[in-house]
Motif scaffolding. Structure first.
Motif, PDB file in Angstrom:
ATOM      1  N   ASP A 141       0.833  -1.208   0.000  1.00 55.13           N
ATOM      2  CA  ASP A 141       0.000   0.000   0.000  1.00 55.13           C
ATOM      3  C   ASP A 141       0.866   1.256   0.000  1.00 55.13           C
ATOM      4  OD1 ASP A 141      -2.408  -1.205  -0.120  1.00 55.13           O
ATOM      5  OD2 ASP A 141      -3.176  -0.426   1.766  1.00 55.13           O
ATOM      6  N   PHE A 142       1.876   1.260   0.860  1.00 50.19           N
ATOM      7  CA  PHE A 142       2.743   2.427   0.945  1.00 50.19           C
ATOM      8  C   PHE A 142       3.603   2.569  -0.312  1.00 50.19           C
ATOM      9  CE2 PHE A 142       1.502   2.230   5.334  1.00 50.19           C
ATOM     10  CZ  PHE A 142       1.594   3.538   5.788  1.00 50.19           C
ATOM     11  N   GLU A 143       3.974   1.449  -0.908  1.00 47.58           N
ATOM     12  CA  GLU A 143       4.798   1.503  -2.119  1.00 47.58           C
ATOM     13  C   GLU A 143       4.046   2.102  -3.296  1.00 47.58           C
ATOM     14  OE1 GLU A 143       7.981  -2.147  -1.417  1.00 47.58           O
ATOM     15  OE2 GLU A 143       6.083  -2.553  -2.425  1.00 47.58           O
ATOM     16  N   LEU A 144       2.726   2.084  -3.236  1.00 53.10           N
ATOM     17  CA  LEU A 144       1.945   2.720  -4.296  1.00 53.10           C
ATOM     18  C   LEU A 144       2.306   4.199  -4.428  1.00 53.10           C
ATOM     19  CD1 LEU A 144      -1.609   1.215  -3.621  1.00 53.10           C
ATOM     20  CD2 LEU A 144      -0.158   0.767  -5.601  1.00 53.10           C
ATOM     21  N   ALA A 145       2.754   4.804  -3.322  1.00 55.82           N
ATOM     22  CA  ALA A 145       3.081   6.225  -3.334  1.00 55.82           C
ATOM     23  C   ALA A 145       4.471   6.517  -3.889  1.00 55.82           C
ATOM     24  CB  ALA A 145       2.981   6.800  -1.914  1.00 55.82           C
ATOM     25  N   CYS A 146       5.299   5.484  -4.047  1.00 56.64           N
ATOM     26  CA  CYS A 146       6.681   5.772  -4.443  1.00 56.64           C
ATOM     27  C   CYS A 146       7.173   4.950  -5.620  1.00 56.64           C
ATOM     28  CB  CYS A 146       7.629   5.599  -3.253  1.00 56.64           C
ATOM     29  SG  CYS A 146       7.738   3.912  -2.648  1.00 56.64           S
ATOM     30  N   ALA A 288      -2.677  17.673   2.625  1.00 57.72           N
ATOM     31  CA  ALA A 288      -1.484  17.545   3.465  1.00 57.72           C
ATOM     32  C   ALA A 288      -0.694  16.287   3.108  1.00 57.72           C
ATOM     33  CB  ALA A 288      -1.887  17.518   4.941  1.00 57.72           C
ATOM     34  N   LEU A 289      -1.396  15.163   2.910  1.00 61.39           N
ATOM     35  CA  LEU A 289      -0.721  13.907   2.566  1.00 61.39           C
ATOM     36  C   LEU A 289      -0.081  13.988   1.185  1.00 61.39           C
ATOM     37  CD1 LEU A 289      -3.330  11.394   4.015  1.00 61.39           C
ATOM     38  CD2 LEU A 289      -0.960  11.626   4.764  1.00 61.39           C
ATOM     39  N   ARG A 290      -0.777  14.632   0.237  1.00 63.76           N
ATOM     40  CA  ARG A 290      -0.214  14.766  -1.110  1.00 63.76           C
ATOM     41  C   ARG A 290       1.049  15.623  -1.078  1.00 63.76           C
ATOM     42  NH1 ARG A 290      -4.645  15.232  -5.948  1.00 63.76           N
ATOM     43  NH2 ARG A 290      -6.283  13.970  -5.047  1.00 63.76           N
ATOM     44  N   GLU A 291       0.996  16.699  -0.314  1.00 67.73           N
ATOM     45  CA  GLU A 291       2.170  17.580  -0.213  1.00 67.73           C
ATOM     46  C   GLU A 291       3.341  16.837   0.412  1.00 67.73           C
ATOM     47  OE1 GLU A 291       2.886  20.649  -1.376  1.00 67.73           O
ATOM     48  OE2 GLU A 291       1.017  20.323  -2.480  1.00 67.73           O
ATOM     49  N   TRP A 292       3.040  16.012   1.422  1.00 64.90           N
ATOM     50  CA  TRP A 292       4.097  15.243   2.083  1.00 64.90           C
ATOM     51  C   TRP A 292       4.747  14.289   1.088  1.00 64.90           C
ATOM     52  CZ3 TRP A 292       4.992  10.072   3.125  1.00 64.90           C
ATOM     53  CH2 TRP A 292       5.968   9.806   4.087  1.00 64.90           C
ATOM     54  N   VAL A 293       3.920  13.632   0.250  1.00 62.52           N
ATOM     55  CA  VAL A 293       4.453  12.701  -0.746  1.00 62.52           C
ATOM     56  C   VAL A 293       5.262  13.445  -1.803  1.00 62.52           C
ATOM     57  CG1 VAL A 293       3.813  11.130  -2.625  1.00 62.52           C
ATOM     58  CG2 VAL A 293       2.666  10.950  -0.418  1.00 62.52           C
ATOM     59  N   ARG A 294       4.713  14.542  -2.319  1.00 62.61           N
ATOM     60  CA  ARG A 294       5.357  15.265  -3.416  1.00 62.61           C
ATOM     61  C   ARG A 294       6.669  15.920  -2.993  1.00 62.61           C
ATOM     62  NH1 ARG A 294      -0.203  18.148  -5.538  1.00 62.61           N
ATOM     63  NH2 ARG A 294      -0.949  16.420  -6.841  1.00 62.61           N
ATOM     64  N   ALA A 295       6.763  16.284  -1.720  1.00 59.18           N
ATOM     65  CA  ALA A 295       7.974  16.959  -1.240  1.00 59.18           C
ATOM     66  C   ALA A 295       9.144  16.000  -1.072  1.00 59.18           C
ATOM     67  CB  ALA A 295       7.684  17.659   0.090  1.00 59.18           C
ATOM     68  N   MET A 296       8.878  14.698  -1.175  1.00 60.33           N
ATOM     69  CA  MET A 296       9.915  13.706  -0.945  1.00 60.33           C
ATOM     70  C   MET A 296      10.341  13.065  -2.275  1.00 60.33           C
ATOM     71  SD  MET A 296       9.694  10.381   1.597  1.00 60.33           S
ATOM     72  CE  MET A 296       9.185  11.368   2.991  1.00 60.33           C
ATOM     73  N   PRO A 297      11.607  13.152  -2.636  1.00 63.49           N
ATOM     74  CA  PRO A 297      12.070  12.499  -3.876  1.00 63.49           C
ATOM     75  C   PRO A 297      11.767  11.012  -3.861  1.00 63.49           C
ATOM     76  CG  PRO A 297      13.779  13.904  -2.930  1.00 63.49           C
ATOM     77  CD  PRO A 297      12.691  13.809  -1.903  1.00 63.49           C
TER      78      PRO A 297
END
Length: 390
Positions: A141-146, A288-297
């Motif tokens: 689930d978490f890997e879907l974000a990266c 907030a969650l989207r910003e957290w994801v996008r701010a991280m390479p």
């Protein structure tokens, strides 16, 4: 208000010929793939389908009579009861189950399960299991974000191809809850064009979205009008990443993150009780969650996910139930694992946990306020009516 279980009481005596397939049927069949039919329902290419009533009887025979069947920490314990109601109903009792698959690789962090239902109206419903109790499932689930693609998505695509080949003339419905909804959409988008033309509908029930580039692909455009996304009013999971903007918002009798439970979604007749939009706090949490994801390479995201699940599995736990069963031992092992991380990763983990906790707290408070205002309005209306009658 009513839910899935009430719906089975109301509509269970009506076959799909008498009352056509609807969005509530979709969620029920999406939840059905959480049942472990290993050894009961044939795998892909292994034989004819088994009537649901017969499969249910074989499943319940595994447990002592009267024993509560534990589905884990987060999977609803009411699912076996749902299976019992389905088996006893005219609507679902005679439908056939086939092509059951259940894959778990703890070392690689992979979890995938799916089930095909011959619904009795000439179509198939391919049900993809959502996130279960395994840490491997949560890791994906978490890997879907990266990651642009996770193993479960590849398996879902292969599953659709294989089932379509086994049933060459059947039209298809794809669906799932939580991660299962994401898998259904992914497989529907990337399956061969010939199979895609056979798809009647793809249902994502509070499933996480995708990276922006997928929504712009021609493969997605070909099936976009047949994708139905449903989220509860305080959705977190279903609002993650980019998703189809034309989604339905359903009412729930739970608060905060607990609205992810499909059995809390409110039903009226043959449809869900819908609202105009998700709550204000759900939109803020989503941002907030989207910003957290996008701010991280991307590289850092991969490192973050690996570190998070190294911490969770430090005690040797394989499931959330394992963590709960020996929480003292698990906590000690996780604290030690946290200390071994570099400061940047450790701070990232703490920030993320804090963000989720804050989001859930604020959405819960928002829900309490909403319920209080509803009760106040009902009392005010009753008082006014009493005054008028006097």
């Amino acid at each position: 208000m009513a839910n899935l279980m009430d719906y089975l009481d109301w509509r269970g005596d009506l076959t799909l010929d008498q009352a056509p397939f609807n969005e509530v049927d979709n969620l029920i069949l999406a939840e059905l793939s959480f049942v472990d039919f290993q050894g009961i329902v044939p795998g892909v290419g292994e034989g004819e389908g088994v009537p649901l009533a017969e499969a249910g009887e074989a499943f319940f025979a595994r447990f002592p009579e009267g024993e509560k069947i534990d589905m884990g920490v987060l999977v609803p314990d009411v699912i076996p009861e749902m299976l019992g109601k389905m088996a006893a109903s005219r609507r679902f009792g005679s439908v056939k189950l086939n092509c059951f698959t259940d894959h778990l690789d703890v070392g690689r962090g992979e979890q995938f399960a799916a089930l095909t239902i011959e619904t009795g109206d000439g179509l198939l419903y391919l049900s993809f299991r959502g996130t279960d109790d395994t840490l491997a499932g949560w890791k994906e689930d978490f890997e879907l974000a990266c990651m642009p693609e996770v193993p479960a998505q590849k398996k879902a695509l292969r599953y659709v191809r294989d089932v379509a080949k086994q049933y060459p003339r059947r039209r298809l419905r794809l669906g799932g809850h939580s991660k299962g909804g994401n898998l259904a959409v992914y497989a529907g988008v990337f399956c061969p064009a010939a199979v895609q033309r056979r798809i009647e509908a793809v249902w994502s029930n509070d499933g996480p979205g995708f990276h922006e580039d997928l929504l712009d692909l021609p493969e997605h455009r070909r099936v976009a009008e047949r994708i139905y996304s449903i989220v509860p009013k305080s959705s977190v999971v279903g609002m993650l990443l980019e998703h189809e903007e034309d989604y339905a918002v359903v009412d729930s009798d739970q608060l905060g993150f607990m609205q992810h439970d499909g059995f809390s979604w409110q039903v009226m007749g043959d449809h869900f009780v819908t609202l105009r939009q998700v709550t204000r706090q759900a939109r803020l949490s989503d941002m907030a969650l989207r910003e957290w994801v996008r701010a991280m390479p991307v590289e850092r995201r991969e490192k973050f996910v690996a570190a998070l699940f190294d911490v969770l599995s430090a005690s040797g736990a394989v499931t959330l139930k394992d963590l709960k069963a020996d929480s003292f031992k698990a906590a000690g092992a996780m604290v030690k694992a946290m200390k071994d991380l570099d400061k940047e990763t450790r701070d990232g983990l703490l920030n993320f946990v804090g963000l989720l906790f804050k989001s859930n707290l604020l959405m819960t408070l928002e829900g309490i306020q909403e319920e209080t205002e509803k009760r106040r309005a009902v009392r005010k209306k009753a008082a006014k009516k009493k005054e008028e009658e006097a």
